[in-house]
Design a protein around this motif. Sequence first.
Motif, PDB file in Angstrom:
ATOM      1  N   ILE A   3     -10.094 -10.654 -30.922  1.00  0.00           N
ATOM      2  CA  ILE A   3     -11.455 -10.776 -30.391  1.00  0.00           C
ATOM      3  C   ILE A   3     -12.269  -9.530 -30.672  1.00  0.00           C
ATOM      4  O   ILE A   3     -13.482  -9.609 -30.916  1.00  0.00           O
ATOM      5  N   SER A   4     -11.636  -8.350 -30.665  1.00  0.00           N
ATOM      6  CA  SER A   4     -12.377  -7.118 -30.949  1.00  0.00           C
ATOM      7  C   SER A   4     -12.876  -7.098 -32.390  1.00  0.00           C
ATOM      8  O   SER A   4     -14.026  -6.729 -32.658  1.00  0.00           O
ATOM      9  N   VAL A   5     -12.012  -7.517 -33.328  1.00  0.00           N
ATOM     10  CA  VAL A   5     -12.433  -7.584 -34.735  1.00  0.00           C
ATOM     11  C   VAL A   5     -13.550  -8.603 -34.911  1.00  0.00           C
ATOM     12  O   VAL A   5     -14.524  -8.382 -35.649  1.00  0.00           O
ATOM     13  N   LEU A   6     -13.438  -9.734 -34.219  1.00  0.00           N
ATOM     14  CA  LEU A   6     -14.473 -10.760 -34.307  1.00  0.00           C
ATOM     15  C   LEU A   6     -15.811 -10.251 -33.776  1.00  0.00           C
ATOM     16  O   LEU A   6     -16.864 -10.491 -34.379  1.00  0.00           O
ATOM     17  N   LEU A   7     -15.789  -9.524 -32.656  1.00  0.00           N
ATOM     18  CA  LEU A   7     -17.037  -8.990 -32.100  1.00  0.00           C
ATOM     19  C   LEU A   7     -17.679  -7.975 -33.044  1.00  0.00           C
ATOM     20  O   LEU A   7     -18.907  -7.958 -33.203  1.00  0.00           O
ATOM     21  N   VAL A   8     -16.841  -7.144 -33.668  1.00  0.00           N
ATOM     22  CA  VAL A   8     -17.388  -6.195 -34.649  1.00  0.00           C
ATOM     23  C   VAL A   8     -18.004  -6.942 -35.823  1.00  0.00           C
ATOM     24  O   VAL A   8     -19.103  -6.607 -36.298  1.00  0.00           O
ATOM     25  N   GLY A   9     -17.318  -7.982 -36.290  1.00  0.00           N
ATOM     26  CA  GLY A   9     -17.860  -8.775 -37.384  1.00  0.00           C
ATOM     27  C   GLY A   9     -19.164  -9.457 -37.008  1.00  0.00           C
ATOM     28  O   GLY A   9     -20.106  -9.523 -37.820  1.00  0.00           O
ATOM     29  N   ALA A  55     -22.625 -18.862 -28.426  1.00  0.00           N
ATOM     30  CA  ALA A  55     -22.396 -20.161 -27.796  1.00  0.00           C
ATOM     31  C   ALA A  55     -21.015 -20.715 -28.153  1.00  0.00           C
ATOM     32  O   ALA A  55     -20.259 -21.172 -27.271  1.00  0.00           O
ATOM     33  N   LEU A  56     -20.670 -20.665 -29.411  1.00  0.00           N
ATOM     34  CA  LEU A  56     -19.362 -21.173 -29.831  1.00  0.00           C
ATOM     35  C   LEU A  56     -18.228 -20.325 -29.259  1.00  0.00           C
ATOM     36  O   LEU A  56     -17.186 -20.857 -28.856  1.00  0.00           O
ATOM     37  N   LEU A  57     -18.425 -19.015 -29.231  1.00  0.00           N
ATOM     38  CA  LEU A  57     -17.387 -18.138 -28.679  1.00  0.00           C
ATOM     39  C   LEU A  57     -17.154 -18.437 -27.206  1.00  0.00           C
ATOM     40  O   LEU A  57     -16.006 -18.460 -26.736  1.00  0.00           O
ATOM     41  N   GLY A  58     -18.241 -18.664 -26.456  1.00  0.00           N
ATOM     42  CA  GLY A  58     -18.084 -18.996 -25.047  1.00  0.00           C
ATOM     43  C   GLY A  58     -17.386 -20.319 -24.829  1.00  0.00           C
ATOM     44  O   GLY A  58     -16.468 -20.429 -23.991  1.00  0.00           O
ATOM     45  N   LEU A  59     -17.785 -21.348 -25.586  1.00  0.00           N
ATOM     46  CA  LEU A  59     -17.135 -22.653 -25.448  1.00  0.00           C
ATOM     47  C   LEU A  59     -15.670 -22.582 -25.851  1.00  0.00           C
ATOM     48  O   LEU A  59     -14.806 -23.206 -25.214  1.00  0.00           O
ATOM     49  N   TRP A  60     -15.385 -21.830 -26.905  1.00  0.00           N
ATOM     50  CA  TRP A  60     -13.994 -21.687 -27.351  1.00  0.00           C
ATOM     51  C   TRP A  60     -13.149 -21.016 -26.270  1.00  0.00           C
ATOM     52  O   TRP A  60     -12.009 -21.416 -26.021  1.00  0.00           O
ATOM     53  N   SER A  61     -13.709 -19.993 -25.633  1.00  0.00           N
ATOM     54  CA  SER A  61     -12.963 -19.281 -24.587  1.00  0.00           C
ATOM     55  C   SER A  61     -12.683 -20.183 -23.391  1.00  0.00           C
ATOM     56  O   SER A  61     -11.653 -20.037 -22.719  1.00  0.00           O
ATOM     57  N   ILE A  62     -13.592 -21.119 -23.123  1.00  0.00           N
ATOM     58  CA  ILE A  62     -13.417 -22.001 -21.972  1.00  0.00           C
ATOM     59  C   ILE A  62     -12.325 -23.039 -22.223  1.00  0.00           C
ATOM     60  O   ILE A  62     -11.465 -23.284 -21.363  1.00  0.00           O
ATOM     61  N   GLN A 124      -3.192 -19.469 -34.761  1.00  0.00           N
ATOM     62  CA  GLN A 124      -4.063 -20.363 -35.518  1.00  0.00           C
ATOM     63  C   GLN A 124      -5.436 -20.488 -34.864  1.00  0.00           C
ATOM     64  O   GLN A 124      -6.464 -20.520 -35.548  1.00  0.00           O
ATOM     65  N   SER A 125      -5.444 -20.550 -33.542  1.00  0.00           N
ATOM     66  CA  SER A 125      -6.711 -20.669 -32.825  1.00  0.00           C
ATOM     67  C   SER A 125      -7.574 -19.435 -33.024  1.00  0.00           C
ATOM     68  O   SER A 125      -8.799 -19.541 -33.180  1.00  0.00           O
ATOM     69  N   ALA A 126      -6.946 -18.247 -33.035  1.00  0.00           N
ATOM     70  CA  ALA A 126      -7.717 -17.012 -33.204  1.00  0.00           C
ATOM     71  C   ALA A 126      -8.388 -16.970 -34.571  1.00  0.00           C
ATOM     72  O   ALA A 126      -9.574 -16.627 -34.685  1.00  0.00           O
ATOM     73  N   TRP A 127      -7.640 -17.339 -35.619  1.00  0.00           N
ATOM     74  CA  TRP A 127      -8.233 -17.330 -36.957  1.00  0.00           C
ATOM     75  C   TRP A 127      -9.282 -18.418 -37.114  1.00  0.00           C
ATOM     76  O   TRP A 127     -10.350 -18.200 -37.699  1.00  0.00           O
ATOM     77  N   LEU A 128      -8.984 -19.606 -36.581  1.00  0.00           N
ATOM     78  CA  LEU A 128      -9.953 -20.699 -36.665  1.00  0.00           C
ATOM     79  C   LEU A 128     -11.223 -20.353 -35.890  1.00  0.00           C
ATOM     80  O   LEU A 128     -12.334 -20.659 -36.331  1.00  0.00           O
ATOM     81  N   GLN A 129     -11.050 -19.701 -34.753  1.00  0.00           N
ATOM     82  CA  GLN A 129     -12.210 -19.277 -33.968  1.00  0.00           C
ATOM     83  C   GLN A 129     -13.091 -18.322 -34.759  1.00  0.00           C
ATOM     84  O   GLN A 129     -14.315 -18.478 -34.811  1.00  0.00           O
ATOM     85  N   GLY A 130     -12.476 -17.333 -35.395  1.00  0.00           N
ATOM     86  CA  GLY A 130     -13.237 -16.364 -36.167  1.00  0.00           C
ATOM     87  C   GLY A 130     -13.985 -17.017 -37.323  1.00  0.00           C
ATOM     88  O   GLY A 130     -15.165 -16.728 -37.561  1.00  0.00           O
ATOM     89  N   VAL A 131     -13.296 -17.932 -38.025  1.00  0.00           N
ATOM     90  CA  VAL A 131     -13.934 -18.585 -39.185  1.00  0.00           C
ATOM     91  C   VAL A 131     -15.112 -19.440 -38.741  1.00  0.00           C
ATOM     92  O   VAL A 131     -16.207 -19.382 -39.321  1.00  0.00           O
ATOM     93  N   ILE A 132     -14.925 -20.224 -37.670  1.00  0.00           N
ATOM     94  CA  ILE A 132     -15.990 -21.130 -37.226  1.00  0.00           C
ATOM     95  C   ILE A 132     -17.172 -20.356 -36.670  1.00  0.00           C
ATOM     96  O   ILE A 132     -18.336 -20.674 -36.950  1.00  0.00           O
ATOM     97  N   ALA A 136     -20.840 -20.379 -38.310  1.00  0.00           N
ATOM     98  CA  ALA A 136     -22.015 -20.816 -37.559  1.00  0.00           C
ATOM     99  C   ALA A 136     -23.112 -19.760 -37.602  1.00  0.00           C
ATOM    100  O   ALA A 136     -24.307 -20.086 -37.724  1.00  0.00           O
ATOM    101  N   MET A 137     -22.731 -18.490 -37.514  1.00  0.00           N
ATOM    102  CA  MET A 137     -23.717 -17.423 -37.606  1.00  0.00           C
ATOM    103  C   MET A 137     -24.376 -17.408 -38.979  1.00  0.00           C
ATOM    104  O   MET A 137     -25.595 -17.229 -39.098  1.00  0.00           O
ATOM    105  N   PHE A 138     -23.581 -17.599 -40.006  1.00  0.00           N
ATOM    106  CA  PHE A 138     -24.129 -17.608 -41.365  1.00  0.00           C
ATOM    107  C   PHE A 138     -25.095 -18.771 -41.561  1.00  0.00           C
ATOM    108  O   PHE A 138     -26.178 -18.605 -42.149  1.00  0.00           O
TER     109      PHE A 138
END
Length: 461
Positions: A3-9, A55-62, A124-132, A136-138
Amino acid sequence: MSISVLLVGMGLMMVAAFFLGRGRSLAVAGEQRLNSLPSFYGILTALWSILPGIALLGLWSIFDSNLIEYAALKHLPEALQGAPESELGLVMNQIYNIANDKYVGEAPVYMIEAANAIISMQKQSAWLQGVIVLAAMFIGAAVVWFAINPQMKARNRVESLFRVGLLACACIAILTTLGILLSVLFESLRFFQSVPITEFLFGTTWSPQGALRADQAASESSFGAVPLFAGTLLIAGIAMIIAVPTGLMAAIYLSEYAPQRFRSIVKPLLEVLAGVPTVVYGFFAALTVAPLIRDIAVSIGLNEYVNVTSESALAAGLVMGVMIIPFVSSLSDDVINAVPQSLRDGSFGLGATPSETIKQVVIPAALPGIVGGILLAVSRAIGETMIVVMAAGLAANLTANPLDSVTTVTVQIVTLLVGDQEFDSPKTLAAFALGLMLFITTLALNYVALHVVKKYREQYD
């Protein structure tokens, strides 16, 4: 992807979207004039990049943990899949302990298989979360980037997004307050179904020693909260007697009489009192102030007439009063300094002395802020727990003797909720009823303060 790498990205992509959007606006403008500043196009692109990601990060965390747990249940034997929820929860806790290398001993094979499945799905969920999320941001940034043109009202769109964000924050604050109120009210109504409200409000004995379950023996319970209310008012009253005059006089001196150099040194030192942890005040009250008060009372013979204990409301109130002095002095000093100098000059021009100007002009003009500071100090005094526990004790005594041991509403709330408690017994539900009384008391204080301000406030053009 952690999650830290994802937030930096996400942060880097948002910055890149800003510069890309700003550059796009300058590129498409050519000889035409942009409707908004280039920075607004960059901000709009950055916002449309970060908002879908958040939005996606929040829904994914839930939903992530629930979906993984649901998938892990498929690895359990069929007999366990239909087990009661409590037993199934215990099994899942053991599986998560295995997955986190916290399990001690030999584990069944099905638990190990489920733990391995959880570990695999989490990766798998962590990598899929980062990619999605990054995708979405792109996409969000690309949509705005291609839509940028000189006629686009980027500033209006940015301000609309910020307006919606501010409205959402306001709604969250309101809904949070409403949720807290409804949760406390619901549990309080459950309590009043077991204990009459008249006994709670007017009873003079507080002894919540009932059984937690029907199979337990228990002594007679009493839920009369008058001793708690009296103790709270006694300690808060002593604290306000110390804090209000001292804080207000200090604010008047620092704002009206003190040299600027003296003020610049003393005001920060006074505000340091608000930063001292309450447990430190509690140690000071229990180890120094309370024994000193007891020794003084015994030396002058007060112990022959009233009950003198090593834990007293006076000790807690004195130390609490010192703690909340900055709440009164700092806010009062700020509002007094905010009074226009022209009002003082007009008063001096009419022949008033400095003290008369302060009493007749400055204080009435600054009254709303002063009342607000006092109200904040009262709320702080009513809600204090640590000092009361360490200096005033836990005994629910109905007394007006400041040298006696008393307790407060907040202390009893903590006491009732500490430990392994059942949340369907009157003993535990009593904490919610006490919390509701605190809420009503705070509301009443605000109502009174508003009327005081409305009655005595001076209006100036």
